[in-house]
Motif scaffolding. Structure first.
Motif, PDB file in Angstrom:
ATOM      1  N   ALA A  25     -15.076  26.144 -42.811  1.00  0.00           N
ATOM      2  CA  ALA A  25     -14.371  26.932 -41.637  1.00  0.00           C
ATOM      3  C   ALA A  25     -15.396  27.583 -40.595  1.00  0.00           C
ATOM      4  O   ALA A  25     -15.015  27.651 -39.602  1.00  0.00           O
ATOM      5  CB  ALA A  25     -13.864  28.300 -42.497  1.00  0.00           C
ATOM      6  N   MET A  26     -16.573  27.906 -41.298  1.00  0.00           N
ATOM      7  CA  MET A  26     -17.513  28.459 -40.094  1.00  0.00           C
ATOM      8  C   MET A  26     -17.952  27.577 -39.251  1.00  0.00           C
ATOM      9  O   MET A  26     -18.148  27.939 -38.183  1.00  0.00           O
ATOM     10  CB  MET A  26     -18.640  29.268 -41.001  1.00  0.00           C
ATOM     11  CG  MET A  26     -18.486  30.239 -41.756  1.00  0.00           C
ATOM     12  SD  MET A  26     -19.689  30.902 -42.807  1.00  0.00           S
ATOM     13  CE  MET A  26     -20.777  31.811 -41.809  1.00  0.00           C
ATOM     14  N   LYS A  27     -18.004  26.164 -39.565  1.00  0.00           N
ATOM     15  CA  LYS A  27     -18.132  25.154 -38.619  1.00  0.00           C
ATOM     16  C   LYS A  27     -17.581  25.107 -37.393  1.00  0.00           C
ATOM     17  O   LYS A  27     -17.974  24.494 -36.416  1.00  0.00           O
ATOM     18  CB  LYS A  27     -18.328  23.729 -39.415  1.00  0.00           C
ATOM     19  CG  LYS A  27     -19.468  23.610 -40.388  1.00  0.00           C
ATOM     20  CD  LYS A  27     -19.127  22.335 -41.318  1.00  0.00           C
ATOM     21  CE  LYS A  27     -20.052  22.203 -42.188  1.00  0.00           C
ATOM     22  NZ  LYS A  27     -19.787  20.904 -43.040  1.00  0.00           N
ATOM     23  N   LYS A  28     -16.098  25.430 -37.439  1.00  0.00           N
ATOM     24  CA  LYS A  28     -15.159  25.466 -36.584  1.00  0.00           C
ATOM     25  C   LYS A  28     -15.551  26.671 -35.736  1.00  0.00           C
ATOM     26  O   LYS A  28     -14.685  27.048 -34.757  1.00  0.00           O
ATOM     27  CB  LYS A  28     -13.886  25.506 -36.966  1.00  0.00           C
ATOM     28  CG  LYS A  28     -13.676  24.067 -38.008  1.00  0.00           C
ATOM     29  CD  LYS A  28     -12.494  24.038 -38.584  1.00  0.00           C
ATOM     30  CE  LYS A  28     -12.303  22.715 -39.643  1.00  0.00           C
ATOM     31  NZ  LYS A  28     -11.077  22.880 -40.256  1.00  0.00           N
ATOM     32  N   MET A  29     -16.204  27.666 -35.935  1.00  0.00           N
ATOM     33  CA  MET A  29     -16.374  28.881 -35.365  1.00  0.00           C
ATOM     34  C   MET A  29     -17.386  28.666 -34.022  1.00  0.00           C
ATOM     35  O   MET A  29     -17.754  27.741 -33.914  1.00  0.00           O
ATOM     36  CB  MET A  29     -16.690  30.077 -36.147  1.00  0.00           C
ATOM     37  CG  MET A  29     -15.514  30.321 -37.246  1.00  0.00           C
ATOM     38  SD  MET A  29     -15.904  31.455 -38.471  1.00  0.00           S
ATOM     39  CE  MET A  29     -16.464  33.123 -37.635  1.00  0.00           C
ATOM     40  N   SER A  30     -18.143  30.077 -33.863  1.00  0.00           N
ATOM     41  CA  SER A  30     -19.214  29.865 -32.855  1.00  0.00           C
ATOM     42  C   SER A  30     -20.351  30.846 -33.312  1.00  0.00           C
ATOM     43  O   SER A  30     -20.186  31.489 -34.231  1.00  0.00           O
ATOM     44  CB  SER A  30     -18.850  30.432 -31.356  1.00  0.00           C
ATOM     45  OG  SER A  30     -18.154  29.239 -30.935  1.00  0.00           O
TER      46      SER A  30
ATOM     47  N   THR B  17     -23.470  32.372 -34.694  1.00  0.00           N
ATOM     48  CA  THR B  17     -24.154  32.159 -35.930  1.00  0.00           C
ATOM     49  C   THR B  17     -23.509  31.419 -36.911  1.00  0.00           C
ATOM     50  O   THR B  17     -24.053  30.659 -38.071  1.00  0.00           O
ATOM     51  CB  THR B  17     -24.902  33.591 -36.725  1.00  0.00           C
ATOM     52  OG1 THR B  17     -25.789  34.274 -35.663  1.00  0.00           O
ATOM     53  CG2 THR B  17     -25.580  33.293 -37.965  1.00  0.00           C
ATOM     54  N   SER B  18     -22.219  31.577 -37.052  1.00  0.00           N
ATOM     55  CA  SER B  18     -21.254  30.867 -37.983  1.00  0.00           C
ATOM     56  C   SER B  18     -21.509  29.376 -37.990  1.00  0.00           C
ATOM     57  O   SER B  18     -21.687  28.648 -38.830  1.00  0.00           O
ATOM     58  CB  SER B  18     -19.850  31.328 -38.100  1.00  0.00           C
ATOM     59  OG  SER B  18     -19.793  32.543 -38.412  1.00  0.00           O
ATOM     60  N   ARG B  19     -21.427  28.957 -36.548  1.00  0.00           N
ATOM     61  CA  ARG B  19     -21.695  27.614 -36.435  1.00  0.00           C
ATOM     62  C   ARG B  19     -22.811  27.096 -36.573  1.00  0.00           C
ATOM     63  O   ARG B  19     -23.374  25.811 -37.127  1.00  0.00           O
ATOM     64  CB  ARG B  19     -21.025  27.310 -34.938  1.00  0.00           C
ATOM     65  CG  ARG B  19     -21.184  26.160 -34.718  1.00  0.00           C
ATOM     66  CD  ARG B  19     -20.402  25.247 -33.461  1.00  0.00           C
ATOM     67  NE  ARG B  19     -21.100  26.016 -32.213  1.00  0.00           N
ATOM     68  CZ  ARG B  19     -20.674  25.701 -30.958  1.00  0.00           C
ATOM     69  NH1 ARG B  19     -19.663  24.870 -30.585  1.00  0.00           N
ATOM     70  NH2 ARG B  19     -20.933  26.425 -30.048  1.00  0.00           N
TER      71      ARG B  19
END
Length: 353
Positions: free
Chosen positions: A36-41, A43-45
């Motif tokens: 799910a974090m990969k689809k964010m921006s 530091t999450s990405r």
């Protein structure tokens, strides 16, 4: 090395009442949240990409992985996390600060604990109680002095010669297999799995106190004594890099360990190995700011200018490591690429093994 009991034992016991519990990456599956974090921006990405790169290291049958640890994440709850990486063949060598290996992991391997600070009283008060503080974590100084004594005792049993930090830490691991109080010790598991540990600033830790006492006592008695050979550290780690070929770095923090492992590429070239690859993969988790131009804050892309790291598969993650390493490590553990990795056993390269 004073074993004198601190004053006000009741107050000390009150402050040292909540043990730090180290995160267990096998007990939860972080894959859904990392995906799910990969689809964010932000530091999450970055964390998502860093996790992908670490999984690529594990899946690459030719890649040897070096875990690099600086800072106090071991005391802060990541100690068992690093141990699981060794236990499950997810790293092949370790470069770390002396504090991470000696004052934290070996310390707990002897049966001692780190404690959460419920409050932070005046540090002079802590000193009067023989309590050492790492941010919001406490250590019993009397227990830490036991580490000093134990390092001294190990040194006293060894032949008087020069040792790389790797060779001495291996003896610490051997000691824990016979006298340790914790199965999940990084130092102990590294010994059992032939994973070499290097501490390029080894004496900047409790090991320093024990080794100084060893040398001073020997000098007074007119006897020879052992020394730690930092040049042997560099040579041995470079030998591993030359043998490994393709390598990946999983780095927590920066400092001496980070530069030390990156420099092996340059050292190999100086030794005539012009075909030595730069580190193919690299992940660094840090909060260091690049704007001051120093303080171990250089980026992995900057390292590429020195011929140390490839820019194709690198990722900086600007985060406090205890908040993201459990996610990265749990994701990699549950994706399971480690199950088919070849075991390198780099410690067997050296004559003392």
């Amino acid at each position: 090395m004073n074993d004198q009991s601190p004053i006000n034992d009741t107050r000390k016991a009150e402050l040292l009442s909540t043990v730090v519990e180290h995160v267990d990456i096998t007990s939860f599956d972080a894959r859904p949240i990392v995906d799910a974090m990969k689809k964010m921006s932000f530091t999450s990405r970055d964390l998502g990409r860093a996790t992908d790169i670490y999984n690529q290291m594990l899946a690459d049958k030719d890649c040897s992985i070096v875990l690099v640890i600086a800072g106090s994440t071991s005391a802060g709850g990541c100690m068992d996390l690093y141990a699981e990486l060794v236990r499950n063949n997810m790293v092949d060598a370790i470069v770390a600060t002396g504090a991470s290996i000696v004052d934290m992991d070996f310390f707990e391997g002897l049966g001692h604990k780190h404690y959460q600070a419920k409050e932070i009283p005046d540090d002079d008060t802590l000193r009067s109680l023989y309590i050492d503080r790492i941010y919001d974590t406490y250590i019993d100084e009397v227990a830490l002095q036991n580490v000093d004594h134990t390092i001294f005792e190990i040194a006293e049993t060894l032949p008087a010669k020069a040792y790389s930090s790797r060779a001495f830490i291996r003896e610490m691991g051997r000691y824990l297999t016979q006298n340790g109080a914790k199965d999940n010790s990084l130092v102990k598991l590294a010994f059992e799995h032939d994973v070499p540990i290097f501490c390029p600033a080894f004496t900047d830790s409790s090991a320093g106190f024990g080794l100084v006492k060893h040398q001073v006592d020997a000098m007074k008695a007119g006897k020879p004594y052992l020394t730690i050979d930092s040049i042997a550290d560099f040579r041995e780690l470079t030998d591993i890099k030359i043998k490994a070929g393709t390598t990946g770095l999983l780095m927590i923090g920066g400092g001496v360990p980070k530069n030390f492992v990156q420099d092996t590429v340059v050292c190999a070239e100086i030794l005539g190995h012009d075909d030595c690859e730069v580190h193919k993969y690299a992940v660094q988790i840090t909060v260091a700011d690049v704007r001051d131009g120093a303080c171990s804050s250089s980026t992995l892309q900057e390292a590429a200018s020195w011929g140390k790291v490839s820019t194709a598969l690198e990722q900086m993650v600007y985060a406090e490591a205890t908040s993201v390493m459990p996610l990265l490590a749990s994701d990699a553990y549950h994706r399971g690429h480690w199950k088919t990795r070849e075991k390198r056993s780099f410690a067997k390269m050296f004559a003392d093994d």
